[in-house]
Structures are given as C-alpha cells and as structure tokens.
Design an enzyme around this catalytic site. Sequence first.
Site, PDB file in Angstrom:
ATOM      1  N   ASP A  47     -13.753  -9.347 -11.966  1.00 59.87           N
ATOM      2  CA  ASP A  47     -15.131  -8.930 -11.703  1.00 59.87           C
ATOM      3  C   ASP A  47     -15.454  -7.562 -12.286  1.00 59.87           C
ATOM      4  O   ASP A  47     -16.612  -7.172 -12.349  1.00 59.87           O
ATOM      5  CB  ASP A  47     -15.381  -8.914 -10.189  1.00 59.87           C
ATOM      6  N   GLY A  90     -19.937  -6.636  -4.706  1.00 59.39           N
ATOM      7  CA  GLY A  90     -20.731  -6.159  -3.576  1.00 59.39           C
ATOM      8  C   GLY A  90     -22.198  -6.500  -3.691  1.00 59.39           C
ATOM      9  O   GLY A  90     -23.022  -5.962  -2.947  1.00 59.39           O
ATOM     10  N   ASP A 125       0.857  -1.180   0.000  1.00 62.03           N
ATOM     11  CA  ASP A 125       0.000   0.000   0.000  1.00 62.03           C
ATOM     12  C   ASP A 125       0.895   1.231   0.000  1.00 62.03           C
ATOM     13  O   ASP A 125       1.996   1.213   0.574  1.00 62.03           O
ATOM     14  CB  ASP A 125      -0.918  -0.004   1.227  1.00 62.03           C
ATOM     15  N   GLU A 172     -18.017  -1.718 -19.446  1.00 60.03           N
ATOM     16  CA  GLU A 172     -19.028  -2.682 -19.023  1.00 60.03           C
ATOM     17  C   GLU A 172     -20.352  -2.384 -19.710  1.00 60.03           C
ATOM     18  O   GLU A 172     -20.681  -1.221 -19.956  1.00 60.03           O
ATOM     19  CB  GLU A 172     -19.192  -2.649 -17.500  1.00 60.03           C
ATOM     20  N   HIS A 218     -19.393  -7.776 -12.395  1.00 60.40           N
ATOM     21  CA  HIS A 218     -19.309  -6.703 -11.401  1.00 60.40           C
ATOM     22  C   HIS A 218     -20.259  -6.965 -10.225  1.00 60.40           C
ATOM     23  O   HIS A 218     -21.081  -6.120  -9.859  1.00 60.40           O
ATOM     24  CB  HIS A 218     -19.627  -5.347 -12.032  1.00 60.40           C
ATOM     25  N   ILE A 219     -20.109  -8.136  -9.603  1.00 63.23           N
ATOM     26  CA  ILE A 219     -21.020  -8.547  -8.531  1.00 63.23           C
ATOM     27  C   ILE A 219     -20.323  -8.623  -7.178  1.00 63.23           C
ATOM     28  O   ILE A 219     -20.870  -9.199  -6.236  1.00 63.23           O
ATOM     29  CB  ILE A 219     -21.664  -9.914  -8.851  1.00 63.23           C
TER      30      ILE A 219
END
Length: 442
Positions: free
Chosen positions: A293, A324, A210, A298, A321-322
């Site tokens: 994802d 969440g 990070d 898209e 794109h699932i």
Amino acid sequence: MTTAAASSTATSTASSSPAKNPPTARQSVPKILKPFDNAEVKVLLLEGVNPTGIKLLEKAGYQVECHSKALPLEILKEKIKDVHAIGIRSKTQLTAEVLAEAKKLLVVGCFCIGTNQVDLEYAASQGIAVFNSPFSNSRSVAELMICEIIALSRQLGDRTTEMHQGMWNKTAKGCNEIRGKTLGIVGYGHIGSQLSVIADGLGMFVSFYDIQQIMPLGMAKPVDTLDELLTTADYISLHVPETEETRNMIGARELKLMKKGSYLLQASRGTVVDIPALAEALRSGHLGGAAIDVFPVEPFANGPNFESELRGCPNTIITPHIGGSTEEAQSSIGTEVGSAMVRYINNGTTQGAVNFPECDLRAPAAESKTVRLLNTHHNVPGVLKAINKILSDINIEKQIVDSRGAIAYLMADISVEDVASYQTIYDRVQALPQNIRTRLLY
C-alpha cells in the site's frame, strides 16, 4: 502592546494590542484563555482535510483557507508567509526551505499518521509545534490487512483481473483458508496489536516482533528476532515507522528467509521494503503473493502516473496508499488534529506534539486577572533562572517547564494589575538571547 511590541509578534499568536482587548474578570468558570484576537489567526489547510477538522478551526473563530490538493512549491512558500497554522496530509513537504518563509507560523497539523514530510527539528528550532494523529486510523489499516490476507489466500486479485479480461479460470490450486495459519506482525503498536486481535478471532496463530517489550493481546506470542518471525510465519505484515534502522528492513536476504509460498503485507512506510527484490521474489515463485500500500516514491497527484517493478507480478495487490482512507478514520483524524491545533493556539497546550516538550496547565479561575505566558527557548543553562527573575516581582499562579533535546518550553499563569505590566514582562522575556518565541494569552 506598543507598535514595536506588536511588530515582534511574529512571535505572538496575533498582532492585536492588549490595550484593545484587556483581560476581563468574573467570566464563567473556568476562564477561557485565547489569543488577543482569534479572527486574526489565519489557517491554511491543504490536501482535502476532512470537514470535521475544518469546522473545529472555523468554530474557534479563525480565518480558514482550504485547498483540495497540495500546492506547488513556490505557491506554498508564498502562502505560508502569512499564516499562523497549516494543516497538511502526506504530499506537502514542509522542508526547512519552506518553513524558513513562515515568519508567523505557530503550529503544523499533520492530518495523518506520519510526520516524515515535516522537518521536525527545524520546526522546533523556530518555535513551531507539530501535531499528528498516530492512532485514529489504526482500525482502518488493520481491517485492510485482514481483507488482503484473505484476498491473497484466495488469489482474488488475479481472478478478478482475469474475469475483467473475459477469462473464466475456476481453480483451487494454491488457495487456502487462513484459519490455522500463522500471521507474523512486525511492529506491535496500535495497528499491529489491533490486527493481532482480529486475526486471533479468525482462528489464526499470531506471532510478533517488536524492539520493545509489549504485552501480547489474546493468544499472540512474541519472538526474539525478526529472522525467527520471517522463517516461521505464513504471512508477514509490516507496521513500523520510517527510521534509518527500518530502511530496507525487508530486502533480498529477508525475503529468502521467508517460507516458500508465504505472503508479505506492507502498509507502514514506503522505504521499509526493497521493491525490486520483492518483485524478484514474486516472479520467481518464492513468495505466494504480496499486498503493498506504500511505496518509496509516490505520485504527487492522482492520475496515470504510477510506475513500479511490482506491476504485473503474480498475486500482487498494489493500492495507492489507502490504508487509512475511510470516512471514519478521516473524520477521527480531523477531530484529533484540529482539536490539538486549537488547544495549542488558544491555551498553549503541547500534549501530543511530536517535536516539542509536552506541557499543559489547568485552566485558571474565572475571576483571576490571569495572563498565560508561553515561552519557547533554547535548552541551555540559566534560561529558567533569567525568566523567573523577570517574574519574581509578580504572582505566579502556576508554572511548568520541560525540555526536549535542544528546545525547552515554559507555561506560566501570572497575575498583574495593569496592561503596562504585561507589556514589560513580554518585552523582557522576548529580549532574552536564548528566546525563540514568546506569546501571551488572555
């Protein structure tokens, strides 16, 4: 307000006159501030916002219009002209062109993590606060990553496809346990750190990279560079925002650095990975598999309209794109974003806004004749002095002001004896050349 002032309340929450709804005293503690007439606050919700958010906004007394999908551009531009609040997810693009049509808009609620679908700088310049839900689906995404790590390790995607095609292919070649393997996490925020804890509990070694110094959880260890992480991990999971620095962060060079037979998992933003380069690394056998994802482009709607170089790649899980998309996550997002929108409309609170200074004031005493002045203005020298000069002859119970870039935001609880005084204050602050938006709450 007079007719002239009421017409200017494209800068106000609603156009009702203070004379019709004067402040009342001796209310229950604490005093509840709200716009002049909540029933006149119009809210447009798109893309199937969760019922928890809808109920919160309806309970606040607003007029709520809901649509299950995103709207075509021209319809969106027409709809947004008359609303004070809009709630969207990831498909609706609130560009400067669209927001320029929104003459009454006070707040945008992004019922998702990302806000890249909104022109945040332009919104702020028009006095429009934007809220999102950066953490509510963290657990859902982390669990999906764990699921995909195991699925990739056992080649479940390929075996399932083969079985549906009538092929029985019982094999252990290239299939492994995840215990004792190293998971490398890029971005150790709320999702990355939750994934770290779960993976640690499953017996994996966890390293992370990070750009900020972050306290490791469990047995996780930070590394100094992205290259170090790529060359040492068996699995790389990406959890970074979309910025210029992260665009194509994982390209052909980075993929070549990854261990032969390792796996890439991507559930951050679609522009982070060079998809053609990833497809080549998978087809060549350098990578053992991937789970993707999110994509650079898209489809606008569900249906047979998805194209990608990753289709047909070996041991590759591609999902729409699932990350969440669980009932729990969507319910939490509805509650968090809906509540933030209500607090901003009714109280002026900007805590959690992604494009505004974050300000809040405690509720005034119930017995006070308090009006809350909210002012968004250009952050240039002399504005606060001018506002305080206007307020110098009245009692200011509380005041807070903060700035963020070119925008400053002021909240002040003021006490005056008559409606005419409110009118005068509003008009004088509204007339300041640096003014963007002024509101009064009772």
